[in-house]
Motif scaffolding. Sequence first.
Motif, mmCIF file in Angstrom:
data_model
loop_
_atom_site.group_PDB
_atom_site.id
_atom_site.type_symbol
_atom_site.label_atom_id
_atom_site.label_comp_id
_atom_site.label_asym_id
_atom_site.label_seq_id
_atom_site.Cartn_x
_atom_site.Cartn_y
_atom_site.Cartn_z
ATOM 1 N N HIS A 238 -13.896 39.619 25.541
ATOM 2 C CA HIS A 238 -13.404 38.364 24.944
ATOM 3 C C HIS A 238 -11.938 38.524 24.555
ATOM 4 C CE1 HIS A 238 -14.476 34.761 22.124
ATOM 5 N NE2 HIS A 238 -13.163 34.804 22.301
ATOM 6 N N HIS B 219 -7.748 36.547 24.850
ATOM 7 C CA HIS B 219 -6.959 35.336 25.096
ATOM 8 C C HIS B 219 -5.565 35.767 25.533
ATOM 9 C CE1 HIS B 219 -10.059 32.731 23.405
ATOM 10 N NE2 HIS B 219 -10.200 33.639 22.454
ATOM 11 N N LYS C 49 -16.943 28.618 29.309
ATOM 12 C CA LYS C 49 -16.947 28.876 27.867
ATOM 13 C C LYS C 49 -17.104 27.551 27.141
ATOM 14 C CE LYS C 49 -15.431 30.669 23.740
ATOM 15 N NZ LYS C 49 -14.033 30.976 23.502
ATOM 16 N N HIS D 285 -19.338 35.956 18.976
ATOM 17 C CA HIS D 285 -19.193 36.037 17.502
ATOM 18 C C HIS D 285 -20.516 36.352 16.799
ATOM 19 C CE1 HIS D 285 -15.283 34.695 18.559
ATOM 20 N NE2 HIS D 285 -15.641 33.444 18.807
ATOM 21 N N ASP E 98 -11.163 39.228 20.837
ATOM 22 C CA ASP E 98 -10.472 37.966 20.531
ATOM 23 C C ASP E 98 -8.966 38.209 20.472
ATOM 24 O OD1 ASP E 98 -11.104 35.312 20.401
ATOM 25 O OD2 ASP E 98 -11.981 35.357 18.408
HETATM 26 ZN ZN LIG Z 1 -11.925 33.583 21.236
#
Ligand SMILES: [Zn+2]
Length: 424
Positions: free
Chosen positions: A96, A98, A206, A267, A336
């Motif tokens: 995960h 970005h 997603k 999460h 993340d």
């Molecule tokens: Zn994320």
Amino acid sequence: MIVLPGRVVGASAAAAALFGHDPPRTPQGHMMQSALQVLKAGQVFDGVQARGPGMVMIENGLLRDVDFTGAAPPEYATVTDFGADAWLLPGLVDAHVHLCWDASMDAVDHVTNDDPGTILDTARTAAAAALRTGVTTVRDLGDRDYLALALRDQVPPTQRPEIVASGPPITTLGGHCHFLGGEAEGSDALLAAVRERAERGCDVVKVMAGGGSMTPGSNPLHQQYGSADLRLIVEEAHRLGLTTAAHVHAADTIGDVIDAGFDTIEHFTFMTPDGAGLRDDLLDRVVKQRIFVSLTLGEAPGTPTPPPAIAARIEALIGVFTKVIASGARIVVGTDSGIGPSKPHDVFPSALVQLAELGMPTFDVLRSATTEGAEAVGLAGRKGVLRPGADADVLVLGSSPVADLSALTDLRAVYRAGHRLPGN
Ligand SMILES: [Zn+2]
């Protein structure tokens, strides 16, 4: 050594027979410069277990063979022996990230307002930073304008990790991360959104099943899509050959995400209004159905605290994660990375140390970051393993990661698609 046409006889005959490989030859029968690389080390972790001393053989970007018999490498191979203390292991998988987010205090502003060229530069830098830490595969779960796919098209594999990408997350109008451009509501719009992602070459869909803390006005406890919508998205994505990932924090929404059949749950915090509280019934279902849980871990030392919704719940979240880890659920690690200063794109090794601190044995941490991670992102067999036919993404560590996961920062070399990264 006696050379017969097409055969090698002599010192390396056993190795040639073992690996079924004859050196490339000119029409006159002379050996050509070999493209076969051999890496040797005192320990090999193959993605499943530690195998003792061994060597991996790399050719054309793939692992041609992996050997633990102590056989000599073929004479024509280029051999690099990293020594008795070194460990070979598969490149790591961050489930995960970005890439388009610059990990600054103003990351949302930048990813919303910068022009595509600037964001692509951010993503290129982010990808290179992740690769230097040994992350050879990332799953990007939220870009803007499908720029993670553009990066994959424009930057050679040897300068970035393998990229599995979702494009902009599907979200409600004005919902969590709406500024990335993935707003869709109602069955027609949701089906169109899934189909657009398939057509553009995304690998995964997603969905922001609930709200999040990065978006002004969004609440992590709020459910964005009902169970019928979630099921529709998953069915269409699977029909088109895409995997699915759901962003979710609240327990009730986690129940609907499990019902819908998502492949990975991001999460998995079980947030409540005043903390976090694990629901054992939901955790049991996740374990029994072997659904991947993607825990969000990793933090750069000395950086500002995480978003308020997370910071206020740290103790409760540690309690939830500890129980999830002890449950036997299939866990992969997502950082993340990019969303803020505590999440730079080289943060992955710290996430693995954290996973061990939360109670996972180091061997399981390593499996989670390799074989399990690869399966979760849809690349089982190609990534996260050292075995014939897999991609030649290989790390060399100076000491044992089983004894101490901080060895992951003692990188002696990173090979991506068979090429050694400069500077390692
Ligand atoms: Zn994320």
